[in-house]
Design a protein around this motif. Structure first.
Motif, PDB file in Angstrom:
ATOM      1  N   ARG A  76      65.415  51.324  60.057  1.00  0.00           N
ATOM      2  CA  ARG A  76      66.770  50.978  59.615  1.00  0.00           C
ATOM      3  C   ARG A  76      66.739  50.465  58.175  1.00  0.00           C
ATOM      4  NH1 ARG A  76      69.972  45.949  60.807  1.00  0.00           N
ATOM      5  NH2 ARG A  76      67.969  45.249  61.583  1.00  0.00           N
ATOM      6  N   TRP A 107      68.310  52.041  54.598  1.00  0.00           N
ATOM      7  CA  TRP A 107      69.029  51.272  53.578  1.00  0.00           C
ATOM      8  C   TRP A 107      68.365  51.407  52.216  1.00  0.00           C
ATOM      9  CZ3 TRP A 107      69.692  46.258  56.891  1.00  0.00           C
ATOM     10  CH2 TRP A 107      70.729  46.450  57.804  1.00  0.00           C
ATOM     11  N   ALA A 114      71.620  54.659  51.809  1.00  0.00           N
ATOM     12  CA  ALA A 114      72.548  55.106  52.848  1.00  0.00           C
ATOM     13  C   ALA A 114      72.778  53.998  53.868  1.00  0.00           C
ATOM     14  CB  ALA A 114      71.984  56.335  53.553  1.00  0.00           C
ATOM     15  N   GLY A 115      73.854  54.118  54.627  1.00  0.00           N
ATOM     16  CA  GLY A 115      74.102  53.229  55.764  1.00  0.00           C
ATOM     17  C   GLY A 115      74.631  51.862  55.434  1.00  0.00           C
ATOM     18  N   GLN A 175      80.909  50.566  59.226  1.00  0.00           N
ATOM     19  CA  GLN A 175      80.669  51.299  60.477  1.00  0.00           C
ATOM     20  C   GLN A 175      79.208  51.732  60.581  1.00  0.00           C
ATOM     21  OE1 GLN A 175      83.270  52.168  58.386  1.00  0.00           O
ATOM     22  NE2 GLN A 175      84.923  51.245  59.580  1.00  0.00           N
ATOM     23  N   SER A 176      78.628  52.150  59.464  1.00  0.00           N
ATOM     24  CA  SER A 176      77.227  52.583  59.471  1.00  0.00           C
ATOM     25  C   SER A 176      76.289  51.429  59.813  1.00  0.00           C
ATOM     26  CB  SER A 176      76.839  53.165  58.108  1.00  0.00           C
ATOM     27  OG  SER A 176      77.600  54.298  57.823  1.00  0.00           O
ATOM     28  N   ARG A 177      76.549  50.266  59.236  1.00  0.00           N
ATOM     29  CA  ARG A 177      75.703  49.095  59.530  1.00  0.00           C
ATOM     30  C   ARG A 177      75.756  48.743  61.002  1.00  0.00           C
ATOM     31  NH1 ARG A 177      78.370  46.574  55.095  1.00  0.00           N
ATOM     32  NH2 ARG A 177      79.379  45.252  56.628  1.00  0.00           N
ATOM     33  N   LEU A 183      73.902  51.481  63.066  1.00  0.00           N
ATOM     34  CA  LEU A 183      72.448  51.348  62.958  1.00  0.00           C
ATOM     35  C   LEU A 183      71.934  50.152  63.762  1.00  0.00           C
ATOM     36  CD1 LEU A 183      71.850  52.209  59.197  1.00  0.00           C
ATOM     37  CD2 LEU A 183      71.141  53.549  61.183  1.00  0.00           C
TER      38      LEU A 183
END
Length: 130
Positions: free
Chosen positions: A88, A92, A96-97, A101-103, A106
């Motif tokens: 993860r 980052w 990305a991420g 919402q992505s955080r 993940l």
């Protein structure tokens, strides 16, 4: 200095609303520390294996008890969770991420993946063990 005691010197946990990613950061640090102790268990097992059959049987008996198995399951979960958390962080590192919402996704995938992989690992161990 008048009024200095009326305000906090720095932000505190009482100010921040706990978020999943914040909890994941704390758990990642805890699992990192747990891996040091788990590695010590591995060293004890290897030293016992190199020492004598009696020492090896003793350590296997301890690790095979219900408490020993609980510790080993916890260690394997910590290892898997920490590794997925590292992936993860690698995501980052690519940039990305970082969206809200992505955080969250993940973080949830880290939790779900670590639990699922730990269960799968121990199902395979018990299936192979017989």
């Amino acid at each position: 200095m008048p009024g200095a005691a009326e305000r906090p010197l720095s932000p505190h946990l009482q100010i921040y609303r706990p978020m999943l990613t914040m909890m994941m950061s704390i758990v990642h640090r805890i699992t990192g520390v747990a891996l040091y102790f788990g590695t010590l268990l591995l060293v004890i097992w290897l030293v016992a294996a190199a020492t004598s059959p009696e020492a090896f049987d003793t350590v296997n008996g301890i690790y095979g008890s219900w408490l020993g198995l609980l510790v080993l399951v916890g260690f394997s979960w910590a290892l898997i969770h920490h590794a997925i958390g590292g992936v993860r962080h690698f995501v980052w590192d690519t940039g990305a991420g970082f969206g809200p919402q992505s955080r969250e996704l993940l973080a949830k995938l880290t939790i779900g993946g670590s639990v699922a992989l730990t269960l799968l690992l121990w199902i395979v161990i018990w299936a192979v063990k017989g």
